[in-house]
Design a protein around this motif. Structure first.
Motif, mmCIF file in Angstrom:
data_model
loop_
_atom_site.group_PDB
_atom_site.id
_atom_site.type_symbol
_atom_site.label_atom_id
_atom_site.label_comp_id
_atom_site.label_asym_id
_atom_site.label_seq_id
_atom_site.Cartn_x
_atom_site.Cartn_y
_atom_site.Cartn_z
ATOM 1 N N VAL A 455 11.758 58.630 18.395
ATOM 2 C CA VAL A 455 10.549 58.420 19.192
ATOM 3 C C VAL A 455 9.934 57.066 18.860
ATOM 4 O O VAL A 455 9.529 56.820 17.722
ATOM 5 C CB VAL A 455 9.521 59.541 18.953
ATOM 6 C CG1 VAL A 455 8.254 59.296 19.777
ATOM 7 C CG2 VAL A 455 10.134 60.893 19.313
ATOM 8 N N ALA A 456 9.844 56.189 19.861
ATOM 9 C CA ALA A 456 9.205 54.885 19.670
ATOM 10 C C ALA A 456 7.702 54.952 19.917
ATOM 11 O O ALA A 456 6.919 54.283 19.252
ATOM 12 C CB ALA A 456 9.832 53.853 20.593
ATOM 13 N N ASP A 457 7.288 55.750 20.895
ATOM 14 C CA ASP A 457 5.860 55.908 21.201
ATOM 15 C C ASP A 457 5.682 57.263 21.868
ATOM 16 O O ASP A 457 6.625 57.832 22.425
ATOM 17 C CB ASP A 457 5.373 54.788 22.116
ATOM 18 C CG ASP A 457 3.843 54.646 22.126
ATOM 19 O OD1 ASP A 457 3.182 55.345 21.329
ATOM 20 O OD2 ASP A 457 3.332 53.844 22.917
ATOM 21 N N GLU A 477 8.357 57.582 24.646
ATOM 22 C CA GLU A 477 9.302 56.500 24.857
ATOM 23 C C GLU A 477 10.333 56.585 23.744
ATOM 24 O O GLU A 477 9.966 56.684 22.555
ATOM 25 C CB GLU A 477 8.596 55.145 24.832
ATOM 26 C CG GLU A 477 7.683 54.912 26.026
ATOM 27 C CD GLU A 477 7.007 53.550 25.982
ATOM 28 O OE1 GLU A 477 7.228 52.800 25.003
ATOM 29 O OE2 GLU A 477 6.250 53.236 26.925
ATOM 30 N N LEU A 478 11.592 56.568 24.102
ATOM 31 C CA LEU A 478 12.655 56.696 23.109
ATOM 32 C C LEU A 478 12.888 55.381 22.371
ATOM 33 O O LEU A 478 12.751 54.298 22.947
ATOM 34 C CB LEU A 478 13.953 57.134 23.781
ATOM 35 C CG LEU A 478 13.982 58.582 24.290
ATOM 36 C CD1 LEU A 478 15.193 58.790 25.193
ATOM 37 C CD2 LEU A 478 14.006 59.558 23.117
ATOM 38 N N PHE A 507 8.737 65.191 27.539
ATOM 39 C CA PHE A 507 9.385 64.444 28.615
ATOM 40 C C PHE A 507 9.503 62.971 28.231
ATOM 41 O O PHE A 507 8.657 62.440 27.501
ATOM 42 C CB PHE A 507 8.587 64.557 29.917
ATOM 43 C CG PHE A 507 8.418 65.976 30.406
ATOM 44 C CD1 PHE A 507 9.507 66.705 30.856
ATOM 45 C CD2 PHE A 507 7.168 66.568 30.410
ATOM 46 C CE1 PHE A 507 9.353 68.007 31.307
ATOM 47 C CE2 PHE A 507 6.997 67.873 30.862
ATOM 48 C CZ PHE A 507 8.096 68.602 31.312
ATOM 49 N N VAL A 508 10.536 62.325 28.745
ATOM 50 C CA VAL A 508 10.713 60.884 28.533
ATOM 51 C C VAL A 508 9.935 60.143 29.614
ATOM 52 O O VAL A 508 10.022 60.470 30.805
ATOM 53 C CB VAL A 508 12.195 60.498 28.571
ATOM 54 C CG1 VAL A 508 12.357 58.975 28.434
ATOM 55 C CG2 VAL A 508 12.959 61.210 27.465
ATOM 56 N N ALA A 509 9.152 59.151 29.206
ATOM 57 C CA ALA A 509 8.279 58.427 30.129
ATOM 58 C C ALA A 509 9.082 57.675 31.177
ATOM 59 O O ALA A 509 10.136 57.084 30.868
ATOM 60 C CB ALA A 509 7.393 57.453 29.360
ATOM 61 N N ASP A 510 8.561 57.692 32.404
ATOM 62 C CA ASP A 510 9.163 56.896 33.470
ATOM 63 C C ASP A 510 8.279 55.721 33.857
ATOM 64 O O ASP A 510 8.507 55.080 34.887
ATOM 65 C CB ASP A 510 9.428 57.768 34.697
ATOM 66 C CG ASP A 510 8.149 58.361 35.295
ATOM 67 O OD1 ASP A 510 7.050 58.073 34.765
ATOM 68 O OD2 ASP A 510 8.246 59.107 36.288
ATOM 69 N N CYS A 528 2.981 61.262 34.699
ATOM 70 C CA CYS A 528 4.400 61.357 34.362
ATOM 71 C C CYS A 528 4.767 62.797 33.995
ATOM 72 O O CYS A 528 5.778 63.332 34.456
ATOM 73 C CB CYS A 528 4.721 60.414 33.202
ATOM 74 S SG CYS A 528 6.425 60.486 32.625
ATOM 75 N N ALA A 529 3.922 63.427 33.160
ATOM 76 C CA ALA A 529 4.193 64.801 32.734
ATOM 77 C C ALA A 529 4.155 65.763 33.916
ATOM 78 O O ALA A 529 4.993 66.667 34.027
ATOM 79 C CB ALA A 529 3.175 65.221 31.672
ATOM 80 N N GLU A 530 3.190 65.564 34.817
ATOM 81 C CA GLU A 530 3.082 66.450 35.982
ATOM 82 C C GLU A 530 4.311 66.326 36.878
ATOM 83 O O GLU A 530 4.845 67.332 37.362
ATOM 84 C CB GLU A 530 1.818 66.114 36.761
ATOM 85 C CG GLU A 530 0.540 66.532 36.049
ATOM 86 C CD GLU A 530 -0.715 65.993 36.720
ATOM 87 O OE1 GLU A 530 -1.797 66.547 36.458
ATOM 88 O OE2 GLU A 530 -0.605 65.014 37.491
ATOM 89 N N THR A 531 4.760 65.095 37.082
ATOM 90 C CA THR A 531 5.944 64.871 37.919
ATOM 91 C C THR A 531 7.177 65.499 37.280
ATOM 92 O O THR A 531 7.978 66.171 37.950
ATOM 93 C CB THR A 531 6.178 63.368 38.134
ATOM 94 O OG1 THR A 531 5.030 62.803 38.757
ATOM 95 C CG2 THR A 531 7.406 63.119 38.987
#
Length: 541
Positions: A455-457, A477-478, A507-510, A528-531
């Motif tokens: 995990v980066a962030d 963010e990975l 979830f991984v951020a988009d 992002c989480a909702e999507t």
């Protein structure tokens, strides 16, 4: 009449070496003689165009010398500074100009189209000043360079007051941005209160002038975050008012390599960053190429506004063993709630701060929280404090409250008071997640997530859930080359936090999770989480 920043500049500028650098930006170096002349001329020009003391001057640009020149001109002309987030859409920028009642706007040419879109809806703005890269300006604007050259550069003959204002517009995590109203005298007094603990300080303008004459310019400081946000603005102001040199970066986004190159080239004694969002990339660059940069000039690193983890502090001190790491617990409306100072000689846990003399902690019934009681409380900061939020009586009443006859600023930060009197920050109350009746503060979950190597962030939000009310949900963010094993990361969080605090989904951020000053963009994380949740096929744990 109290301290006034325009008076302070008028006092210190004449006794500084004229060729001493004041503003450095890439290859540009502006000496104090040039900076003084430019800000005096700009202040005179704005007043000649109809501005009056108390009018608002909005600054709409990225970091560059012109920001500090315009800010100094505002102080000298008794105009109220208004910061503008350059990441905003034109409609959001219009809101700031309109809400602040801006009379003068100084903007960079890259935002000319945005200004042109909204100008017709801003009849109160009577002077538009453009900082142009190529010498051309919009037909409705006047060139910054011409106005700074218009005049003899002499100080203004003007009487100022300590209750002249500076605005800091703060977005927060909910609602529209609000303008925090700070009197010059009170901001200055906060600085002096801290300095008095270290020894005698100049208490008059004449004493300040004589001190500056003897001591010379203050040390250079590299300001990495945007000047249009509180951390960058206030630290830059402190350096400028002390006659020091401000070094800024030229990139549109933070680049740790550019920063390290600037440290080696310009030799600043202090750095201003914003928590791990700046510090972690710096550490990664130093670890990737150890010995490439000479960072021996750095005596102090200052941060505020975002969590700065123990792990990253340790790493920076490996490369800068001489540095003192100053982590400030502050917000735009509550400056100086706590401090955390770390050196190679002693470590301080993440989010643990020593309370300042002005700080108290109260429970939900306004009773003082006793050290070691385990009771969660809200941090309250005594005077001096802002007047309130501009044109928002309701929010002012909620944030600035009187308890036992003392007016406190209470932005909503929750904490525990440890047995030794130190404070462990939990998080901001308006971001608190209520899951099955338990309170979960996103910040502590985020810090646990970021200690996993993949995990980066990370940001944590609450999503509606029929079982828990709100489900603790992480967006990450990975790290480079890593993939997400959700079960493994969740189990890692449970090794340091109670099981109910562990994310139900990860979830991984988009999209980016941080805004330009490094602060968390919770609306983006939630979207992002909702999507991602809508498209997920497995139920939350």
């Amino acid at each position: 009449m109290g301290w006034n920043f325009g008076d302070i500049l008028d006092a210190v500028e004449p006794v500084l070496p004229a060729d001493a650098p004041a503003l450095v930006h890439g290859d540009r170096v502006i000496c104090w003689r040039e900076a003084t002349r430019a800000s005096n001329n700009l202040a005179q020009a704005i007043l000649k165009r109809g501005a009056a003391p108390g009018d608002k001057l909005a600054i709409y640009m990225r970091n560059r010398p012109e920001y500090m020149i315009a800010l100094a001109a505002a102080f000298k002309a008794r105009l109220t500074h208004v910061n503008v987030n350059y990441r905003y859409t034109p409609d959001e920028v219009w809101y700031i100009f309109d809400n602040s009642d801006a009379q003068t706007v100084v903007y960079a040419s890259e935002f000319r189209d945005a200004v042109a879109q909204i100008r017709h809806k801003l009849p109160g703005v009577t002077t538009w000043i453009e900082v142009s890269e190529d010498g051309r300006t919009a037909e409705f604007a006047e060139p910054f360079e011409a106005l700074t050259a218009e005049g003899d550069g002499a100080p203004l003959s003007i009487k100022r007051a300590g209750d002249d204002l500076l605005f800091i517009y703060t977005g927060g995590t909910t609602g529209m941005p609000k303008g925090v109203m700070w009197p010059h005298h009170d901001l200055r007094e906060i600085t002096l209160q801290a300095a008095r603990k270290l020894g005698p300080v100049p208490e008059t303008l004449e004493a300040l002038r004589e001190h500056t004459r003897k001591a010379g310019p203050a040390p250079a400081a590299l300001i990495a975050p945007p000047l249009m946000h509180g951390t960058g603005l206030l630290t830059a102001m402190g350096v400028h008012l002390a006659g020091g040199c401000i070094v800024t970066l030229t990139g549109e986004a933070f680049d740790p390599v550019e920063m390290l190159d600037a440290i080696e080239r310009r030799r600043p004694q202090s750095l201003t960053i914003v928590g791990d969002s700046f510090a972690r990339p710096i550490l990664e660059a130093l670890d990737a190429q150890p010995g490439r940069w000479d960072v021996s000039s750095v005596a102090a690193i200052v941060s505020s506004g975002v969590m700065w983890s123990l792990e990253v502090k340790r790493g920076l001190l490996r490369h800068m063993p001489q540095a003192v790491l100053n982590d400030a617990f502050s917000s735009s409306e509550a400056l100086g709630m706590g401090t955390s100072v770390m050196t190679r000689a002693g470590e301080v846990q993440t989010a643990k701060f020593a309370l300042t003399d002005r700080c108290r902690v109260f429970d939900e019934d306004d009773r003082a929280v006793l050290p070691g009681s385990g009771v969660q409380g809200v941090v309250a900061l005594g005077p001096p404090n802002p007047i309130g939020y501009y044109k928002d009586v309701e929010k002012t009443a909620r944030t600035f409250r009187v308890i036992d006859g003392v007016r406190y600023s209470m932005p909503g930060d929750w904490c525990l008071v440890e047995a030794d009197g130190s404070l462990t920050l939990l998080g901001r109350g308006n971001a608190c997640i209520n899951t099955a009746g338990e309170k979960v503060f996103p910040e502590e979950v985020e810090e646990a997530l970021k200690t996993h190597p993949s995990v980066a962030d990370a940001l944590v939000v609450g999503l509606p859930d029929p079982k828990w009310g709100q489900a603790v949900t992480a967006v990450i963010e990975l790290a480079a080359g890593q993939t997400l094993d959700e079960a493994v990361v969740r189990a890692h969080v449970r090794t340091t936090l109670a099981a109910y605090k562990a994310p139900k989904r990860i979830f991984v951020a988009d999209r980016p999770l941080r805004v330009s000053n490094g602060k968390a963009d919770y609306p983006a994380a939630k979207a992002c989480a909702e999507t991602a949740a809508l498209s997920a096929t497995t139920p939350p744990h």
